[in-house]
Enzyme design. Structure first.
Site, PDB file in Angstrom:
ATOM      1  N   SER A 175     -17.983 -13.336  34.776  1.00 18.92           N
ATOM      2  CA  SER A 175     -17.170 -14.412  35.326  1.00 18.92           C
ATOM      3  C   SER A 175     -15.813 -13.851  35.700  1.00 18.92           C
ATOM      4  O   SER A 175     -15.317 -12.931  35.038  1.00 18.92           O
ATOM      5  CB  SER A 175     -16.984 -15.546  34.311  1.00 18.92           C
ATOM      6  N   TYR A 180     -14.848 -19.818  26.588  1.00 19.22           N
ATOM      7  CA  TYR A 180     -15.540 -19.194  27.713  1.00 19.22           C
ATOM      8  C   TYR A 180     -14.828 -17.934  28.181  1.00 19.22           C
ATOM      9  O   TYR A 180     -15.465 -16.916  28.461  1.00 19.22           O
ATOM     10  CB  TYR A 180     -15.658 -20.206  28.849  1.00 19.22           C
TER      11      TYR A 180
END
Length: 260
Positions: free
Chosen positions: A146, A159
């Site tokens: 990511s 996250y």
């Protein structure tokens, strides 16, 4: 100059997190290229529906339950998949979800569970699959990262930490695997429209997006599609042996403005 044997004609692929989003799109894209595909997720019934579609289209597919936070589940899934399709040539690690929250406010157990799925789950897959790849002197281990790994976003709970960790792990693997014939690669998505985080209510998402705009994350309203990331994964694993796409970052293109 070193010579590398070409990829074998048959390359069984395991996709962790194949029940939706990037994982499901990747499984379909790999199957379209002729790869036998094993689809794993906790929602195995959804994986089986997708596997049936792949088989109906002439492909080879296996579906099985997979919880990457459980070592026994990982072992059982890989064992069953390899019995059905043959030794793993490609593994795509993309299982996980997103829970929003401020870093210090998120319940520590929830924070830990996010890291356990995204990061430790990838390590469980590597621990189970990489020895076989190394013994065969070839294979692709692909981690879905990511852009949070390089630009942490406020309000993303665990996250950011989990994706930073999993990208560091993929980089570590690349160095440790050098000379084995096995490639460790990262496909790094920007903002992507999937089911991740969709359980959040508008009163959570609204202020979150405003904060992202404040910090310069939302330059435009375009999002990637899961198929865009699947295309990146297929490019990585289809690259001829002897070269290595180490990191592929995919960002949404901004809308075209002004006169052509």
């Amino acid at each position: 100059m070193a010579r590398f044997a070409p990829h074998p004609d048959r390359r069984p692929a395991l996709v962790a997190g194949a029940s939706s989003g990037i994982g499901a799109a990747t499984a379909e894209a790999l199957a379209a290229l002729g790869h036998p595909v094993a689809l794993g997720a906790r929602r195995v019934e959804i994986c089986e529906t997708l596997a049936e579609k792949i088989r109906a289209d002439g492909g080879e597919a296996f579906a099985g339950p997979l919880d990457v936070s459980d070592t026994a589940s990982v072992d059982a899934f890989v064992t069953a998949a390899e019995e059905a399709l043959g030794p793993t040539e490609i593994l795509v690690s993309g299982a996980g979800d997103l829970e929003f929250g401020r870093g210090w406010e998120m319940d520590p157990e929830l924070f830990e569970s996010q890291v356990r799925v995204h990061l430790v789950g990838a390590q469980r897959l590597a621990h189970r699959v990489l020895p076989g790849m190394i013994a065969r002197r070839r294979g692709d281990f692909v981690i879905i990262g990511s852009d949070c790994a390089v630009r942490a976003r406020p309000g993303a709970g665990a996250y950011n930490a989990a994706k930073t960790g999993v990208e560091a792990f993929a980089t570590q693997l690349r160095m440790e695997l050098e000379g084995t014939g096995v490639r460790s690669s990262i496909v790094r998505p920007g903002q992507t429209l999937t089911g991740m985080g969709m359980q959040a209510t508008p009163d959570v998402v609204g202020p979150l997006l405003e904060n992202w705009v404040k910090w310069g994350f939302a330059r435009h309203a375009q999002f990637l599609r899961p198929a865009d990331l699947a295309a990146a994964v297929t490019a990585v694993v289809s690259t001829p042996r002897g070269s290595h796409l180490v990191l592929v970052e995919v960002q949404p293109e901004a809308p075209v403005t002004g006169d052509a």
